[in-house]
Write an enzyme that holds these catalytic residues in place. Structure first.
Site, PDB file in Angstrom:
ATOM      1  N   SER A   1       0.775  -1.124   0.041  1.00 40.94           N
ATOM      2  CA  SER A   1      -0.043  -0.054  -0.165  1.00 40.94           C
ATOM      3  C   SER A   1       0.913   1.271  -0.021  1.00 40.94           C
ATOM      4  CB  SER A   1      -0.831   0.011   1.343  1.00 40.94           C
ATOM      5  OG  SER A   1      -1.949   0.940   1.029  1.00 40.94           O
TER       6      SER A   1
ATOM      7  N   ASP B   1      -8.994  -4.548  -5.718  1.00 42.58           N
ATOM      8  CA  ASP B   1      -8.537  -3.847  -4.712  1.00 42.58           C
ATOM      9  C   ASP B   1      -9.613  -2.564  -4.759  1.00 42.58           C
ATOM     10  OD1 ASP B   1      -7.399  -2.085  -3.093  1.00 42.58           O
ATOM     11  OD2 ASP B   1      -5.431  -2.161  -3.963  1.00 42.58           O
TER      12      ASP B   1
ATOM     13  N   HIS C   1      -7.420  -5.361  -1.551  1.00 38.11           N
ATOM     14  CA  HIS C   1      -6.165  -4.868  -1.264  1.00 38.11           C
ATOM     15  C   HIS C   1      -5.163  -5.480  -0.389  1.00 38.11           C
ATOM     16  CE1 HIS C   1      -3.884  -1.313  -0.724  1.00 38.11           C
ATOM     17  NE2 HIS C   1      -4.141  -1.267   0.761  1.00 38.11           N
TER      18      HIS C   1
END
Length: 807
Positions: free
Chosen positions: A668, A741, A775
């Protein structure tokens, strides 16, 4: 002939392209890494309201790709499993056991369904029962457990609707309030073969900045699906199975029974829906219902929340945060902004908290005005409550003791930077009152208890404090001490000094205990979970501290392979980090974590590579500081490189890191960091970036802790975007991204476009997308393949490659 050669050349290119683009199937990493993935998961412990029972619940292991590949509906900011009218991608519990706090033996629950998937635990007020949902192929079943007999049974013949909120709440000790489905999946609206018309969005000159959201509604069919799957029937059901529908089906964002059990507060979503914001910013009515489900009052009509000022401290206009006062039978509190919800407006007071008494026919009473933005209230009794407020711009957190009756002057208890971990006084201990609601646990002498992590320059040392609300004096009752890390979870008996704790050391995995803090040597072990990785007990872990070139103190966790000695020479090293922003150097320099915690080997980060002969520098501090009027991101790149260099330098100084064989990775915002470090330094041999964002112009209304827009700070957005500097990346980089995601800002297109930019400039780059993954990656096949890709990349470009970087 020339034409044939041209065709042949084109065919060869096509074959080579397909061979490059096609997947060779899911691969697996070395067995030592697989063993970490498959290590047993320790149960989570919770206590009953009367503190007589402990419930141990164990989550499922990673689901299969087949499970993750089931149909999923993505609408209104939600991800729904359409087959069962519930959220998708949940991780249910598969085993539950109970234990009396005065006994040493765990006991199983009888009559549980086969292969249970348990969620939505809810204790009865008297602790004699607890309810839960069980997910089957057809829907969410309602189950209840009788603690006296430890028998579980299915309570209803209908299914629950868990799309928007928890569908289970106790009304009293004999009756539950649940949300039931109103339809069957096969009745879902069908998508029209031919569109009814174009989809149109329009703005008539009104400013409506919004951050990037995923899975929003797109058209009329999406709206129909949202209505269909979120519509629920409010239902009461008694322990003998007697059922009564309350009112008509509605879309309930939340439902809360009043403390006395006579009323219900319902937040009902209504049309028109939005294609710009998620469901929780759709229009809604806050209604009061009686026990029959009849609407008696409309407390508030909240309009659609598309138009909101920009900034992290921005909020909506009008009333918000409606809830029941926990220590009163049926009194409502709510909050309203005094600054139009706009943090850029100069205001001495930001929010006002109001009380509204049943029968709700009189003007509300103003309880308190906050200096910053309201962040919650802990109710205690008729004369005590604690209001919490927070402000992002100066990182302030304030807690104020108030008297709801108005007889005493408010008293400030806490005023500090929420990033200053060393000054954290802890959180108040709560208890369940006679209404079944959580309130402050206040003694007759006016004392409350506080528990916290106890952050210090030596690491975290959890504590229990006692604070007198009259004098403000605080006494430390107990604190974890070396060589243990012990955290107090639940106060079982204040008079006897009994607490449920979790205790561990670097070599002993966590287990649950009952500690008597009045008798230091009185410690009763409740559980004896086995070591999750018995073959890796020899892994070495150390909390290390070092300095950046500008003198800033930094810290990290250093892992070394079993049996490794300094005389064995320096090792290839894997650095893993996640940048964080601060407004002062003192907070940024603080140590986080503890040297006495168990060496838990999470497979989502870099730690598995300690089994492959690497030194691992995990949680390497990457503080980005902006003091005074300076914003942290104004010098993001420079500070990032300086912190990364400091971590490598410390590894080299200790003799464990081979400077010519260091890799960097992150997930991330850590992926964003990785790409920036490869573009703006030559510190690393290669990098791994998972689920990142690389072009900040695609998040133009702010990202992470940056609240300035692209148009306000275009240079910052440009300088921080690795995409804009793809030509500078001269080290190999592995990009991994979940195809589904839904994290705000990390759209999969971020990695796709970054790969194209890198490829266009001749970089060494590999781009892996994981089907059905969001994610964070969940399917076992996906996780193992991710680890395979990372291991192959590190071995090829870091461990076994001592060549110089590309020119």
């Amino acid at each position: 002939m020339k034409s044939f050669q041209t065709l042949l050349f084109a065919f060869i290119l096509l074959v080579n392209y397909n061979l490059t683009a096609q997947s060779s199937g899911y691969m697996t990493p070395p067995q030592a890494i697989i063993d970490i993935v498959d290590a047993p998961i320790a149960p989570i412990a919770t206590a009953s309201p009367d503190k007589e029972w402990i419930l141990y619940a164990q989550r499922s292991s990673l689901p299969s790709l087949e499970e993750l590949s089931q149909p999923e509906l993505r609408i209104g900011g939600l991800r729904i499993n359409p087959a069962v009218f519930a959220r998708s991608r949940t991780r249910p519990f598969v085993t539950i056991r109970v234990q009396k706090t005065n006994e040493k033996m765990e006991r199983g629950i009888l009559g549980l369904p086969a292969n249970p998937k348990i969620q939505h635990f809810s204790w009865s007020h008297d602790s004699k029962h607890f309810a839960f949902s069980n997910t089957t192929e057809k829907g969410l079943e309602l189950w209840v457990v009788d603690l006296a007999s430890r028998n579980a049974r299915k309570l209803s013949n209908f299914y629950l609707n868990g799309t928007l909120t928890s569908p289970i709440e106790w009304i009293d000790n004999e009756n539950l309030l649940v949300l039931a489905t109103t339809s069957s999946p096969e009745d879902a609206p069908e998508k029209p073969m031919v569109p009814a018309g174009p989809n149109i969005k329009e703005n008539l000159g009104t400013k409506a900045p919004a951050r990037t959201y995923q899975d929003l509604l797109k058209n009329k069919h999406d709206e129909d699906l949202f209505t269909f799957y979120t519509m629920a029937q409010l239902t009461s059901i008694s322990l003998d199975g007697t059922t009564r529908n309350l009112g008509t089906p509605s879309i309930y964002q939340s439902v809360e029974v009043s403390p006395d059990g006579l009323m219900i507060m319902a937040n009902k979503i209504k049309q028109p829906y939005s294609t710009l914001v998620p469901y929780y910013r759709f229009p809604q009515d806050v209604e009061i219902l009686n026990r029959s489900g009849e609407r008696t009052h409309v407390i508030a009509e909240i309009p659609i929340q598309e138009k909101r000022p920009k900034g992290f401290d921005a909020t909506q206009l009008g009333p918000r945060n409606h809830g029941w006062r926990s220590d009163a039978p049926h009194q409502i509190y709510y909050v309203e902004a005094l600054d139009e919800g706009n943090p850029q407006v100069d205001a001495d007071k930001r929010d006002a908290v109001y009380l509204l008494d049943a029968p709700f026919d009189k003007a509300p009473q103003k309880l308190f005005e906050t200096t910053y933005r309201f962040r919650g209230i802990d109710w205690g009794n008729a004369s005590t409550a604690i209001i919490n407020e927070r402000w992002w711009l100066n990182r302030k957190l304030v807690a104020t003791q108030i008297d709801p009756s108005g007889k005493q002057t408010p008293k400030e208890l806490v005023n500090r930077s929420y990033q200053d971990r060393y000054s954290d006084p802890g959180d108040p201990v709560m208890k369940v009152n006679d209404f079944g609601k959580y309130v402050l646990d206040i003694s007759k002498q006016g004392d409350i208890y506080l528990t916290g992590s106890g952050a210090s320059p030596e690491g975290d040392r959890p504590f229990i404090d006692q604070m007198n609300l009259t004098t403000g004096s605080t006494q430390r009752l107990w604190q974890s001490s070396a060589p243990y890390y012990e955290y107090p979870y639940v106060m079982l008996n204040a008079k006897k000094g009994l607490w449920l704790t979790s205790r561990e050391t670097p070599v002993e995995n966590p287990n649950y205990y009952i500690r008597n803090i009045k008798k230091e040597d009185k410690l009763i072990q409740l559980t004896s979970y086995p070591h999750p990785y018995p073959n890796l007990k020899g892994i070495q872990k150390e909390k290390i501290q070092y300095k950046r070139d500008d003198g800033l103190d930094l810290s990290a966790d250093l892992y070394l392979p079993p049996g490794y000695k300094i005389e064995d020479g320096p090792l290839p090293t894997f650095v893993w980090a996640y940048p964080r922003e601060y407004k002062n150097k003192e907070d940024a320099a603080q140590v986080s974590g503890s040297p006495y915690r168990f060496k838990s080997l999470s497979f989502y980060g870099p730690i598995p590579w300690v089994t492959q002969g690497y030194a691992v520098i995990n949680n390497a501090a990457m503080p980005i500081i902006g003091e005074g009027d300076d914003e942290p991101n104004d010098s993001f790149r420079e500070q990032l490189v300086a912190s990364a260099k400091a971590a490598i330098d410390e590894g080299v100084r200790r003799g464990v890191t081979d400077r010519e064989r260091v890799g960097i990775g992150g997930h991330s915002y850590g992926a964003f960091m990785t790409a920036n470090l490869l573009a703006h330094s030559d510190l690393f041999k290669a990098g791994i970036a998972r689920s990142g964002a690389y072009n900040r112009t695609l998040t133009p209304f702010g990202f992470q802790q940056e609240q300035r827009t692209y148009w306000e700070a275009p240079d910052v957005y440009f300088n921080m975007s690795p995409f804009m500097h793809a030509e500078k990346v001269n080290e190999p980089i592995l990009l991994i991204h979940g195809e589904a995601d839904n994290n705000s800002g990390t759209f999969p297109i971020q990695s796709a476009r970054y790969y194209h930019a890198l490829k266009g400039h001749g970089a060494t780059v590999r781009y892996v997308t994981l089907p059905h993954e969001s994610h964070g990656y969940r399917a076992r096949e996906s996780v193992l393949h991710m680890l395979y890709e990372m291991n192959s990349w590190m071995d090829k470009h870091v461990k076994n490659n001592k060549e110089t970087v590309q020119p």
